[in-house]
Scaffold this motif. Structure first.
Motif, PDB file in Angstrom:
ATOM      1  N   LYS A 155       0.853  -1.272  -0.103  1.00  0.00           N
ATOM      2  CA  LYS A 155      -0.103  -0.011  -0.060  1.00  0.00           C
ATOM      3  C   LYS A 155       0.793   1.327   0.171  1.00  0.00           C
ATOM      4  N   LEU A 156       2.127   1.195  -0.102  1.00  0.00           N
ATOM      5  CA  LEU A 156       3.001   2.127   0.133  1.00  0.00           C
ATOM      6  C   LEU A 156       3.675   2.527  -1.491  1.00  0.00           C
ATOM      7  N   GLU A 157       3.512   3.921  -1.776  1.00  0.00           N
ATOM      8  CA  GLU A 157       4.375   4.344  -2.730  1.00  0.00           C
ATOM      9  C   GLU A 157       5.299   5.436  -2.399  1.00  0.00           C
ATOM     10  N   GLU A 158       6.438   5.582  -3.310  1.00  0.00           N
ATOM     11  CA  GLU A 158       7.515   6.367  -2.931  1.00  0.00           C
ATOM     12  C   GLU A 158       7.810   7.290  -4.024  1.00  0.00           C
ATOM     13  N   LEU A 159       8.152   8.634  -3.521  1.00  0.00           N
ATOM     14  CA  LEU A 159       8.674   9.728  -4.211  1.00  0.00           C
ATOM     15  C   LEU A 159       9.924  10.191  -3.849  1.00  0.00           C
ATOM     16  N   THR A 160      10.872  10.079  -4.612  1.00  0.00           N
ATOM     17  CA  THR A 160      12.221  10.705  -4.239  1.00  0.00           C
ATOM     18  C   THR A 160      12.284  12.134  -4.724  1.00  0.00           C
ATOM     19  N   VAL A 161      12.549  13.101  -3.630  1.00  0.00           N
ATOM     20  CA  VAL A 161      12.654  14.555  -4.136  1.00  0.00           C
ATOM     21  C   VAL A 161      13.827  15.149  -3.495  1.00  0.00           C
ATOM     22  N   PRO A 162      14.781  15.269  -4.354  1.00  0.00           N
ATOM     23  CA  PRO A 162      16.182  15.388  -3.696  1.00  0.00           C
ATOM     24  C   PRO A 162      16.585  16.846  -3.155  1.00  0.00           C
TER      25      PRO A 162
END
Length: 197
Positions: free
Chosen positions: A24-31
């Motif tokens: 149920k977990l999504e990830e977004l990488t924002v440096p």
């Protein structure tokens, strides 16, 4: 961040990829949280943000600490409120934060400035959590040596001035689900909110 009430979608926003995985977990990488542009489609459609980023002020001057604690938080929060005006924003602040922004303790002034600015943004709701000492849990990584010492003293010196991460997390969830009459939550408020059924 969590999705709409009937949604099962949770988005974790990090500067670097996380090893945590769940269906149920999504990830977004924002440096760079100071430049959260280009992610609007991914950040849109959420009703809650648990903002838990932060750093110790030890060894930092006010300019650098303000950049990390105030500038970065406000940049990201401003982006979110534009995309999700019905969002509830939960901010992990710190015990003894200075709401007047005029005290002698640098980090407390900066945290107070951040809390005050967040409460002026047009979110549906803003809650500032001031947990004080948080007792590390067994599996926690990157625990500073001083906290390992404090854990030994915890049963004698710290029960009324500290919380577990589980209590803070449950209180943040309950703030969204049940609401709370205060926007600034001290240790006793957090304990009470965590215990709400």
């Amino acid at each position: 961040m969590s999705g709409k009430p009937c949604s099962t979608k949770v988005l974790m926003v990090n500067r670097r990829p996380s090893p945590i995985k769940h269906t149920k977990l999504e990830e977004l990488t924002v440096p760079d949280f100071m430049n959260p542009n280009g992610y609007d489609d991914t950040l849109k459609g959420y009703d809650t943000c648990f903002y838990c980023a932060g750093i110790s002020s030890v060894g930092m001057n006010e300019e650098k600490y303000t950049h990390i604690t105030y500038d970065t938080t406000m940049s990201f929060a401003s982006k979110l409120v534009n995309l999700n005006p019905e969002m509830i924003f939960n901010f992990v602040s710190g015990g003894h934060t200075d709401s007047s922004e005029k005290g002698k303790i640098m980090w407390a002034r900066v945290k107070g400035k951040t809390e005050n600015a967040l409460m002026k943004l047009p979110f549906k709701g803003v809650y500032n959590f001031r947990p004080g000492f948080m007792k590390p849990f067994k599996e926690q990584k990157n625990v500073k040596s001083i906290f390992k010492v404090l854990v030994l003293l915890y049963p004698v010196l710290l029960p009324k001035r500290s919380l577990t991460m589980k209590q803070v997390g449950q209180a943040m969830i309950n703030a969204v689900l049940k609401g709370y009459p205060k926007q600034i939550l001290e240790i006793q408020d957090i304990k009470a909110l965590a215990e709400m059924n």
